[in-house]
Motif scaffolding. Sequence first.
Motif, PDB file in Angstrom:
ATOM      1  N   ASN A 161       0.853  -1.195   0.000  1.00 50.28           N
ATOM      2  CA  ASN A 161       0.000   0.000   0.000  1.00 50.28           C
ATOM      3  C   ASN A 161       0.889   1.244   0.000  1.00 50.28           C
ATOM      4  OD1 ASN A 161      -1.696   2.183   0.688  1.00 50.28           O
ATOM      5  ND2 ASN A 161      -3.028   0.873   1.907  1.00 50.28           N
ATOM      6  N   PRO A 162       0.695   2.168  -0.952  1.00 52.05           N
ATOM      7  CA  PRO A 162       1.514   3.386  -0.973  1.00 52.05           C
ATOM      8  C   PRO A 162       1.493   4.158   0.348  1.00 52.05           C
ATOM      9  CG  PRO A 162       0.277   3.200  -2.999  1.00 52.05           C
ATOM     10  CD  PRO A 162      -0.218   2.109  -2.101  1.00 52.05           C
ATOM     11  N   LEU A 163       0.352   4.099   1.067  1.00 51.55           N
ATOM     12  CA  LEU A 163       0.290   4.800   2.346  1.00 51.55           C
ATOM     13  C   LEU A 163       1.234   4.184   3.381  1.00 51.55           C
ATOM     14  CD1 LEU A 163      -3.505   5.652   2.759  1.00 51.55           C
ATOM     15  CD2 LEU A 163      -1.630   7.121   1.992  1.00 51.55           C
ATOM     16  N   ASP A 164       1.547   2.900   3.222  1.00 47.47           N
ATOM     17  CA  ASP A 164       2.522   2.282   4.118  1.00 47.47           C
ATOM     18  C   ASP A 164       3.931   2.764   3.777  1.00 47.47           C
ATOM     19  OD1 ASP A 164       0.556   0.909   5.476  1.00 47.47           O
ATOM     20  OD2 ASP A 164       0.702  -0.879   4.210  1.00 47.47           O
ATOM     21  N   MET A 165       4.167   3.060   2.510  1.00 43.67           N
ATOM     22  CA  MET A 165       5.453   3.663   2.125  1.00 43.67           C
ATOM     23  C   MET A 165       5.558   5.073   2.701  1.00 43.67           C
ATOM     24  SD  MET A 165       5.887   2.479  -1.842  1.00 43.67           S
ATOM     25  CE  MET A 165       5.744   0.761  -2.323  1.00 43.67           C
ATOM     26  N   ARG A 166       4.445   5.781   2.697  1.00 39.09           N
ATOM     27  CA  ARG A 166       4.440   7.118   3.307  1.00 39.09           C
ATOM     28  C   ARG A 166       4.719   7.007   4.803  1.00 39.09           C
ATOM     29  NH1 ARG A 166      -0.982  10.736   3.970  1.00 39.09           N
ATOM     30  NH2 ARG A 166      -1.348   9.093   5.512  1.00 39.09           N
ATOM     31  N   LEU A 167       4.084   6.037   5.460  1.00 37.42           N
ATOM     32  CA  LEU A 167       4.300   5.828   6.886  1.00 37.42           C
ATOM     33  C   LEU A 167       5.774   5.546   7.173  1.00 37.42           C
ATOM     34  CD1 LEU A 167       3.244   5.308   9.787  1.00 37.42           C
ATOM     35  CD2 LEU A 167       2.896   2.917   9.100  1.00 37.42           C
ATOM     36  N   SER A 168       6.377   4.701   6.360  1.00 39.26           N
ATOM     37  CA  SER A 168       7.792   4.377   6.544  1.00 39.26           C
ATOM     38  C   SER A 168       8.661   5.625   6.441  1.00 39.26           C
ATOM     39  CB  SER A 168       8.224   3.342   5.500  1.00 39.26           C
ATOM     40  OG  SER A 168       9.611   3.098   5.574  1.00 39.26           O
ATOM     41  N   ALA A 169       8.383   6.460   5.436  1.00 44.56           N
ATOM     42  CA  ALA A 169       9.163   7.688   5.257  1.00 44.56           C
ATOM     43  C   ALA A 169       8.974   8.636   6.437  1.00 44.56           C
ATOM     44  CB  ALA A 169       8.760   8.370   3.952  1.00 44.56           C
ATOM     45  N   LEU A 170       7.748   8.754   6.918  1.00 43.66           N
ATOM     46  CA  LEU A 170       7.462   9.645   8.054  1.00 43.66           C
ATOM     47  C   LEU A 170       8.229   9.221   9.301  1.00 43.66           C
ATOM     48  CD1 LEU A 170       3.587  10.062   7.644  1.00 43.66           C
ATOM     49  CD2 LEU A 170       5.265  11.914   7.502  1.00 43.66           C
ATOM     50  N   ILE A 171       8.164   7.932   9.638  1.00 41.80           N
ATOM     51  CA  ILE A 171       8.786   7.459  10.876  1.00 41.80           C
ATOM     52  C   ILE A 171      10.304   7.460  10.762  1.00 41.80           C
ATOM     53  CG2 ILE A 171       8.900   5.575  12.547  1.00 41.80           C
ATOM     54  CD1 ILE A 171       6.211   7.062  12.404  1.00 41.80           C
ATOM     55  N   GLU A 172      10.821   7.112   9.599  1.00 40.74           N
ATOM     56  CA  GLU A 172      12.284   7.149   9.398  1.00 40.74           C
ATOM     57  C   GLU A 172      12.816   8.565   9.599  1.00 40.74           C
ATOM     58  OE1 GLU A 172      14.485   4.886   9.016  1.00 40.74           O
ATOM     59  OE2 GLU A 172      13.464   3.072   8.325  1.00 40.74           O
ATOM     60  N   LEU A 173      12.092   9.554   9.124  1.00 50.13           N
ATOM     61  CA  LEU A 173      12.535  10.944   9.265  1.00 50.13           C
ATOM     62  C   LEU A 173      12.353  11.452  10.690  1.00 50.13           C
ATOM     63  CD1 LEU A 173      11.251  12.448   5.904  1.00 50.13           C
ATOM     64  CD2 LEU A 173      13.630  12.200   6.607  1.00 50.13           C
ATOM     65  N   LEU A 174      11.265  11.043  11.344  1.00 52.27           N
ATOM     66  CA  LEU A 174      11.033  11.477  12.721  1.00 52.27           C
ATOM     67  C   LEU A 174      12.106  10.937  13.654  1.00 52.27           C
ATOM     68  CD1 LEU A 174       7.176  11.174  13.349  1.00 52.27           C
ATOM     69  CD2 LEU A 174       8.564  13.240  13.593  1.00 52.27           C
ATOM     70  N   TYR A 175      12.343   9.632  13.590  1.00 49.00           N
ATOM     71  CA  TYR A 175      13.292   9.021  14.512  1.00 49.00           C
ATOM     72  C   TYR A 175      14.735   9.140  14.020  1.00 49.00           C
ATOM     73  CZ  TYR A 175      15.795   5.517  17.244  1.00 49.00           C
ATOM     74  OH  TYR A 175      16.715   4.882  18.044  1.00 49.00           O
TER      75      TYR A 175
END
Length: 309
Positions: free
Chosen positions: A140-154
């Motif tokens: 799901n593309p939204l899971d790719m978005r989630l991955s990018a968000l969390i990688e950048l946050l942490y």
Amino acid sequence: MPWGAEDLPPLSVEDARSIDRYLAMLAAERGAARNTLLAYRRDLEEAARRLARLTHATGESLRALESVWADLAPSSLARKSSALRGFFAFMEAEGVRPDNPSSCLPKPAVRRPLPKILGHEAVDALFAAIDARLAKDPVNPLDMRLSALIELLYGSGLRASELVSLPARALAADRPFIILRGKGGRERLVPISDRARAAVARWREHLPEDALYLFPAGKSFLSRVRLFQIVRALAAEAGLDPSKVSPHVLRHAFATHLLEGGADLRALQAMLGHADIATTQIYTHVDAARLVALVNARHPLVDLAPRRA
């Protein structure tokens, strides 16, 4: 004199203009954040209505505010006092008044709270939940978005507002950093890990060519509220208490774990965009057992034989 909110007189024209001038100076010369300006405006306008003539207030009238503020939390009291001190200093500097009566304001001692801590195991659980999503076929593309968000946050310690408003082309594949204009308008260089760049590259494949933001939502970008909801939902999925996980907690985890790994406090200050090193020092709450182990392993006296009685 009892002051109920419904009894307060309207703001005078002179006070309204003085407050506008002061806030304009804060925005233009000091790069004050929008939320700071809004909070200061509320505080100054409330004080002006209570005192009737804020611009020409006396020390005696300012002392009367202390009873009105008696039940406020120390942090709120400190903010209100700070807003008024800055206002009167500005009025004096501008020649509007010959003195500064703010010494009569209360000076609360505010103890900076320790940040909420997210351990390594909890962070691992978050990324395990993301990996499980990315293992699905199709992804799901939204899971790719989630991955990018969390990688950048942490991985980079970005503030929530900085993250959601990133331009679509903020990250370059061949550049392991970005330059951000953060809180207070201050620019800083933020390192971006290989993992984060790879996650962003996967997500960017699903962005429209004309997208203005890396995380778009309608005609603007993802809201901080929506980011908060996304992080909380991921925490629940990972088996963590959602009330203990937020975008800001992940920023705290970034800072705490870097310090535990031996990062320099000054370097961390630059990465986080703190104007004052004292703000960064709240992250020095490392485990006491680790400190003892560090002393036992690294102190120059470790290799010396113990004295005999």
